[in-house]
Design a protein around this motif. Structure first.
Motif, PDB file in Angstrom:
ATOM      1  N   ILE A 120       0.439   4.828  -0.568  1.00 40.33           N
ATOM      2  CA  ILE A 120       0.382   4.941  -2.143  1.00 40.33           C
ATOM      3  C   ILE A 120       1.253   3.585  -2.504  1.00 40.33           C
ATOM      4  CG2 ILE A 120       0.313   6.286  -4.102  1.00 40.33           C
ATOM      5  CD1 ILE A 120      -0.229   8.744  -2.424  1.00 40.33           C
ATOM      6  N   ALA A 121       0.950   3.086  -3.672  1.00 35.66           N
ATOM      7  CA  ALA A 121       1.780   1.944  -4.071  1.00 35.66           C
ATOM      8  C   ALA A 121       2.053   2.361  -5.420  1.00 35.66           C
ATOM      9  CB  ALA A 121       1.399   0.460  -3.915  1.00 35.66           C
ATOM     10  N   THR A 122       3.038   2.293  -6.288  1.00 38.53           N
ATOM     11  CA  THR A 122       3.204   2.463  -7.727  1.00 38.53           C
ATOM     12  C   THR A 122       4.096   1.444  -8.040  1.00 38.53           C
ATOM     13  OG1 THR A 122       5.311   3.708  -7.379  1.00 38.53           O
ATOM     14  CG2 THR A 122       3.547   4.891  -7.286  1.00 38.53           C
ATOM     15  N   GLY A 123       4.119   1.165  -9.454  1.00 42.93           N
ATOM     16  CA  GLY A 123       4.765   0.001 -10.048  1.00 42.93           C
ATOM     17  C   GLY A 123       4.433  -0.059 -11.404  1.00 42.93           C
TER      18      GLY A 123
ATOM     19  N   ALA B   1       4.097 -14.754  -9.990  1.00 46.07           N
ATOM     20  CA  ALA B   1       2.943 -14.194  -9.577  1.00 46.07           C
ATOM     21  C   ALA B   1       1.882 -13.874 -10.553  1.00 46.07           C
ATOM     22  CB  ALA B   1       3.179 -12.959  -8.923  1.00 46.07           C
ATOM     23  N   GLY B   2       2.161 -14.377 -11.727  1.00 49.14           N
ATOM     24  CA  GLY B   2       1.180 -13.850 -13.052  1.00 49.14           C
ATOM     25  C   GLY B   2       1.360 -12.682 -13.590  1.00 49.14           C
ATOM     26  N   VAL B   3       1.497 -11.579 -12.789  1.00 47.11           N
ATOM     27  CA  VAL B   3       1.798 -10.287 -13.278  1.00 47.11           C
ATOM     28  C   VAL B   3       2.436  -9.465 -12.047  1.00 47.11           C
ATOM     29  CG1 VAL B   3       0.207  -9.950 -15.394  1.00 47.11           C
ATOM     30  CG2 VAL B   3      -0.394  -9.259 -12.885  1.00 47.11           C
ATOM     31  N   SER B   4       3.223  -8.545 -12.248  1.00 45.52           N
ATOM     32  CA  SER B   4       3.943  -7.679 -11.493  1.00 45.52           C
ATOM     33  C   SER B   4       2.878  -6.406 -11.194  1.00 45.52           C
ATOM     34  CB  SER B   4       5.061  -7.274 -11.677  1.00 45.52           C
ATOM     35  OG  SER B   4       5.108  -6.440 -13.053  1.00 45.52           O
ATOM     36  N   GLY B   5       3.187  -5.544 -10.233  1.00 46.60           N
ATOM     37  CA  GLY B   5       2.424  -4.220 -10.018  1.00 46.60           C
ATOM     38  C   GLY B   5       1.662  -4.718  -8.595  1.00 46.60           C
ATOM     39  N   GLY B   6       0.710  -3.580  -8.466  1.00 46.50           N
ATOM     40  CA  GLY B   6      -0.397  -3.697  -7.491  1.00 46.50           C
ATOM     41  C   GLY B   6       0.105  -4.407  -6.072  1.00 46.50           C
ATOM     42  N   ARG B   7      -0.279  -5.431  -5.842  1.00 42.11           N
ATOM     43  CA  ARG B   7      -0.180  -6.149  -4.469  1.00 42.11           C
ATOM     44  C   ARG B   7       1.292  -6.527  -4.182  1.00 42.11           C
ATOM     45  NH1 ARG B   7       0.761  -8.695  -8.738  1.00 42.11           N
ATOM     46  NH2 ARG B   7       0.127 -10.833  -8.910  1.00 42.11           N
ATOM     47  N   LYS B   8       1.935  -6.736  -5.474  1.00 41.47           N
ATOM     48  CA  LYS B   8       3.385  -7.250  -5.185  1.00 41.47           C
ATOM     49  C   LYS B   8       4.390  -5.859  -4.684  1.00 41.47           C
ATOM     50  CE  LYS B   8       6.325 -10.082  -7.689  1.00 41.47           C
ATOM     51  NZ  LYS B   8       7.144  -9.134  -7.802  1.00 41.47           N
ATOM     52  N   SER B   9       3.981  -4.749  -4.870  1.00 35.29           N
ATOM     53  CA  SER B   9       4.581  -3.495  -4.384  1.00 35.29           C
ATOM     54  C   SER B   9       4.769  -3.820  -2.818  1.00 35.29           C
ATOM     55  CB  SER B   9       3.974  -2.248  -4.655  1.00 35.29           C
ATOM     56  OG  SER B   9       4.105  -2.103  -6.036  1.00 35.29           O
ATOM     57  N   ILE B  10       3.665  -4.460  -2.315  1.00 38.34           N
ATOM     58  CA  ILE B  10       3.717  -4.620  -0.830  1.00 38.34           C
ATOM     59  C   ILE B  10       4.569  -5.987  -0.353  1.00 38.34           C
ATOM     60  CG2 ILE B  10       2.395  -4.540   1.335  1.00 38.34           C
ATOM     61  CD1 ILE B  10       2.623  -2.225  -0.323  1.00 38.34           C
TER      62      ILE B  10
ATOM     63  N   GLY C  75      -3.280  -2.750   3.947  1.00 38.15           N
ATOM     64  CA  GLY C  75      -4.041  -1.547   3.571  1.00 38.15           C
ATOM     65  C   GLY C  75      -3.360  -0.725   2.663  1.00 38.15           C
ATOM     66  N   VAL C  76      -3.746  -0.465   1.552  1.00 40.90           N
ATOM     67  CA  VAL C  76      -3.061   0.608   0.515  1.00 40.90           C
ATOM     68  C   VAL C  76      -4.179   1.447   0.019  1.00 40.90           C
ATOM     69  CG1 VAL C  76      -2.027   0.322  -1.698  1.00 40.90           C
ATOM     70  CG2 VAL C  76      -1.604  -1.284  -0.117  1.00 40.90           C
ATOM     71  N   ASP C  77      -4.044   2.441   0.120  1.00 37.57           N
ATOM     72  CA  ASP C  77      -5.252   3.610  -0.310  1.00 37.57           C
ATOM     73  C   ASP C  77      -5.168   3.993  -1.667  1.00 37.57           C
ATOM     74  OD1 ASP C  77      -5.832   4.387   2.597  1.00 37.57           O
ATOM     75  OD2 ASP C  77      -4.050   4.970   2.619  1.00 37.57           O
ATOM     76  N   PHE C  78      -4.121   3.817  -2.294  1.00 40.93           N
ATOM     77  CA  PHE C  78      -4.222   4.245  -3.774  1.00 40.93           C
ATOM     78  C   PHE C  78      -3.032   3.635  -4.507  1.00 40.93           C
ATOM     79  CE2 PHE C  78      -3.813   7.627  -7.270  1.00 40.93           C
ATOM     80  CZ  PHE C  78      -5.336   7.840  -7.215  1.00 40.93           C
ATOM     81  N   ILE C  79      -3.048   3.433  -5.677  1.00 40.01           N
ATOM     82  CA  ILE C  79      -1.947   2.977  -6.525  1.00 40.01           C
ATOM     83  C   ILE C  79      -1.914   3.613  -7.806  1.00 40.01           C
ATOM     84  CG2 ILE C  79      -2.268   0.466  -5.551  1.00 40.01           C
ATOM     85  CD1 ILE C  79      -2.922  -0.530  -8.532  1.00 40.01           C
TER      86      ILE C  79
ATOM     87  N   ASP D 250      -7.838   1.959  -6.836  1.00 44.81           N
ATOM     88  CA  ASP D 250      -8.186   0.893  -5.875  1.00 44.81           C
ATOM     89  C   ASP D 250      -7.128  -0.122  -6.211  1.00 44.81           C
ATOM     90  OD1 ASP D 250      -9.898  -0.535  -3.905  1.00 44.81           O
ATOM     91  OD2 ASP D 250     -10.097  -1.860  -5.729  1.00 44.81           O
ATOM     92  N   LEU D 251      -6.637  -0.334  -5.177  1.00 44.93           N
ATOM     93  CA  LEU D 251      -5.346  -1.464  -5.282  1.00 44.93           C
ATOM     94  C   LEU D 251      -6.082  -2.706  -6.204  1.00 44.93           C
ATOM     95  CD1 LEU D 251      -2.998  -3.132  -4.324  1.00 44.93           C
ATOM     96  CD2 LEU D 251      -4.236  -4.094  -2.463  1.00 44.93           C
ATOM     97  N   VAL D 252      -7.096  -3.345  -6.033  1.00 42.32           N
ATOM     98  CA  VAL D 252      -7.551  -4.479  -6.539  1.00 42.32           C
ATOM     99  C   VAL D 252      -8.199  -4.039  -8.112  1.00 42.32           C
ATOM    100  CG1 VAL D 252      -9.143  -6.502  -6.535  1.00 42.32           C
ATOM    101  CG2 VAL D 252      -8.090  -5.850  -4.379  1.00 42.32           C
ATOM    102  N   ALA D 253      -9.038  -3.070  -8.009  1.00 43.76           N
ATOM    103  CA  ALA D 253      -9.792  -2.839  -9.520  1.00 43.76           C
ATOM    104  C   ALA D 253      -8.733  -2.203 -10.307  1.00 43.76           C
ATOM    105  CB  ALA D 253     -10.959  -1.939  -9.144  1.00 43.76           C
ATOM    106  N   ALA D 254      -7.934  -1.492  -9.913  1.00 38.44           N
ATOM    107  CA  ALA D 254      -6.991  -0.563 -10.760  1.00 38.44           C
ATOM    108  C   ALA D 254      -6.020  -1.513 -11.301  1.00 38.44           C
ATOM    109  CB  ALA D 254      -6.449   0.522 -10.196  1.00 38.44           C
TER     110      ALA D 254
END
Length: 486
Positions: free
Chosen positions: A188-191, A199-208, A254-258, A276-280
C-alpha cells in the motif's frame, strides 16, 4: 551596505501600499507591497467538512479496485499470515496521517478488521535520498499510538542488503526496491498529490520511485537527461520523463492499493482517493491541476514568494524559486522568504559541496560538468541544477534569499544575494528570526522595486500566496521552451 539599504528604502514612496501576509513557518510576515501588486492564489476550494467520513468512504469504495478486505480474501494465505507494507512520506511532506482527521488510523483499522495481525503490518518511511526520520519526527507524523503498536522502518537507498531486485526499465539500468515493501503480500502506498516541479505532481507512483528505490534509480530520476526536458515541469504528465520512469518502476514493483490526498493552502483536506495506483492517482492529479494552476497575462519585474511547509532547508526551497520562474521577466527579481528550520538549514554535505561548485562554475558551467561522461553522479546534484535554471534566467543579482537561520559565513555558497545584507535594525543576536525575516523581506522588496525602476517607472509586482504549492503560468498554458543551454 546597511546605510545604502536604509537610503533606498526611504527613497521609495510607499504611501497607499497594501499589506500581504507571507507564510513563514507557522507564522506570517506582514509585508507592504504596491497597491497594484497581483496576489496570485490558487482557486478557492471547499474543505471537506467531515474528514473521517470522507476517508472511510474512499476506503469503502476505492477507484478501479476492490476494497482492502477483498484483497485479503483473494490471497492464498490465511489473513493472519499475510504481511502488509505501507509506505508513508517523511516529515518534509505534510500528509495528514495522525489524529481523528488522519488517513492512517482508518487504513490500519480496515486491515485489522480484515484479519491482518498488527505485528504483520510494517510502515516504511519512503525517504528516497533524504536522511532517516528521527523518533520525534515519526511521532509528529504518525502519532503515539501508531508508533507504539506498529513496526516502523526507514528506507535506506544505500543499503543493498535491505533492497530487492525487481528488473530493468525501458530506459535501462537495474532497479532495486525496499525489500520489506516488495516482499509483503499486500503493498500500500500513501501520500500527498500536489504540484511537483519535476514529476508534474507528487503522490501515487512517486511513493515508490524515488521514495523506496536504490540510489542508482534515484540518480537516473534526477539526471540532466530527465530534468532538462521542458516537460519535466509542474502539472505535466504527458511526455514527462520523470513521471514515465517513476510510473514504470512502480508498476514493475507492484502496488496493490493507494491512499492519496489533496490539501488546500491551510493543509485542510480537500479530497481523498483510494484504490488503483494509476486510476486513483489520475483522479487526484486532475483535481489538483484544476485548482493549483494560476494563469497570468504577462511576466513580472518582481515576484515575491516563500518556501512553504516543505521549505525546511535550502535544499527543499528550490521548489519555490522554480515555481516563480515562469512568471518573472528575464531581467526580473525573485524574493524568497524561507523558514529554513531544519537542524541543517542548508542541506547535507554533498548538497553543500555541489552548491559551492555551482557558485564557482556558474549555471552553464555546472550543467556542462553534470553532462560530462567523466562525471560521477553525486547525491543531491539535481538541487543545484534546479537553482541553476533560476540563476540562468534572472542572474545572481535577480535572486534574493531571505533566511535568518543561515549564518552569514555560509551564505557565500548559496546562489543569489544574501538576505542578511538587507537587515538594518534587527541585525543583533537578541532579535528573533521572525523579526529578522520580516525586515529582510521588506527591505529586499524595496531594494528590488527601486532597482527595477531602471526598466519601468512602476515595476510590475506579484506575490505567490501559496509559495511552492501554487503553479503560476502564462496564459498560453504550455510548458516554456527550454532555457538556452551551453
Amino acid at each position: 551596505m546597511k546605510h545604502d539599504i536604509k537610503d533606498i528604502a526611504r527613497s521609495v514612496n510607499t504611501s497607499g501600499w497594501k499589506k500581504v501576509d507571507v507564510e513563514y513557518g507557522k507564522n506570517c510576515l506582514e509585508i507592504s507591497v504596491p497597491p497594484d501588486c497581483q496576489v496570485l492564489t490558487m482557486k478557492e476550494m471547499p474543505a471537506i467538512a467531515d474528514p473521517p467520513t470522507a476517508i472511510r468512504a474512499a476506503l469503502a469504495k476505492p477507484i478501479s479496485s476492490p476494497p482492502l478486505a477483498e484483497f485479503v480474501r483473494r490471497k492464498a494465505k490465511r489473513p493472519e499470515d499475510l504481511a502488509v507494507a505501507i509506505t508513508v512520506s517523511d516529515i518534509t511532506r505534510p500528509v495528514p496521517y495522525k489524529g481523528k482527521n488522519g488517513i492512517m488510523t482508518p487504513l490500519l483499522q480496515e486491515l485489522v478488521a480484515a484479519g491482518i495481525r498488527r505485528s504483520n503490518i510494517t510502515i516504511v518511511v519512503g525517504t528516497g535520498m533524504h536522511r532517516p526520520s528521527t523518533d520525534q519526527e515519526k511521532l509528529d507524523m504518525l502519532g503515539e499510538e501508531v508508533c507504539r503498536d506498529y513496526r516502523i522502518v526507514d528506507h535506506n537507498c544505500e543499503d543493498l542488503a535491505s533492497l530487492a531486485y525487481v528488473g530493468k526499465t525501458r530506459t535501462g539500468g537495474d532497479v532495486y526496491v525496499n525489500a520489506v515493501f516488495y516482499r509483503a503480500d499486500i503493498r500500500i502506498a500513501t501520500g500527498l498529490v500536489e504540484s511537483h516541479f519535476m514529476a508534474g505532481v507528487s503522490g501515487g507512483r512517486k511513493s515508490i520511485c524515488p521514495g523506496l528505490v536504490d540510489r542508482r534509480t534515484i540518480q537516473k530520476f534526477h539526471s540532466p537527461a530527465f530534468l532538462e526536458s521542458p516537460f519535466a515541469d509542474n502539472l505535466i504528465l504527458e511526455g514527462n520523463p520523470c513521471h514515465e520512469e517513476s510510473l514504470e518502476v512502480a508498476l514493475t514493483v507492484g502496488v496493490d492499493f493507494i491512499v492519496n490526498v489533496n490539501l488546500d493552502r491551510d493543509m485542510r483536506l480537500l479530497k481523498v482517493v483510494a484504490g488503483d495506483l494509476v486510476a486513483a492517482h489520475r483522479e487526484a492529479y486532475e483535481f489538483v491541476k484544476d485548482y493549483a494552476a494560476v494563469e497570468v497575462d504577462e511576466p513580472f519585474d518582481i515576484v515575491l514568494t516563500h518556501g512553504g511547509y516543505v521549505g525546511m532547508n535550502h535544499y527543499q526551497t528550490e521548489k519555490a524559486a522554480c515555481h516563480a520562474l515562469p512568471i518573472v521577466k528575464k531581467t526580473g527579481t525573485i524574493i524568497i522568504a524561507a523558514d529554513n528550520r531544519d537542524a541543517d538549514p542548508i542541506g547535507g554535505l554533498e548538497y553543500r559541496s555541489l552548491l559551492h561548485l555551482l557558485k564557482l562554475q556558474g549555471a552553464d558551467g555546472y550543467l556542462r560538468i553534470l553532462q560530462s561522461p567523466s562525471w560521477t553522479f553525486t547525491k543531491d546534484q539535481w538541487g543545484p541544477e534546479e537553482w541553476g535554471k533560476v540563476v540562468r534566467k534572472v542572474g545572481e543579482e535577480g535572486l534574493i534569499y531571505c533566511a535568518p537561520a543561515i549564518p552569514r559565513e555560509q551564505y557565500c555558497m548559496l546562489p543569489g544575494r544574501c538576505g542578511l545584507d538587507f537587515l538594518c535594525e534587527s541585525d543583533s543576536p537578541s532579535a528573533s528570526d521572525l523579526k529578522k525575516a520580516a525586515e529582510m523581506v521588506q527591505n529586499a522588496f524595496l531594494f528590488a522595486y527601486n532597482d527595477q525602476r531602471r526598466n519601468s517607472e512602476r515595476p510590475s509586482t506579484a506575490f505567490i500566496r501559496e509559495g511552492p504549492y501554487a503553479v503560476p503560468m502564462l496564459k498560453s498554458g504550455k510548458p516554456a521552451p527550454p532555457v538556452s543551454r551551453p
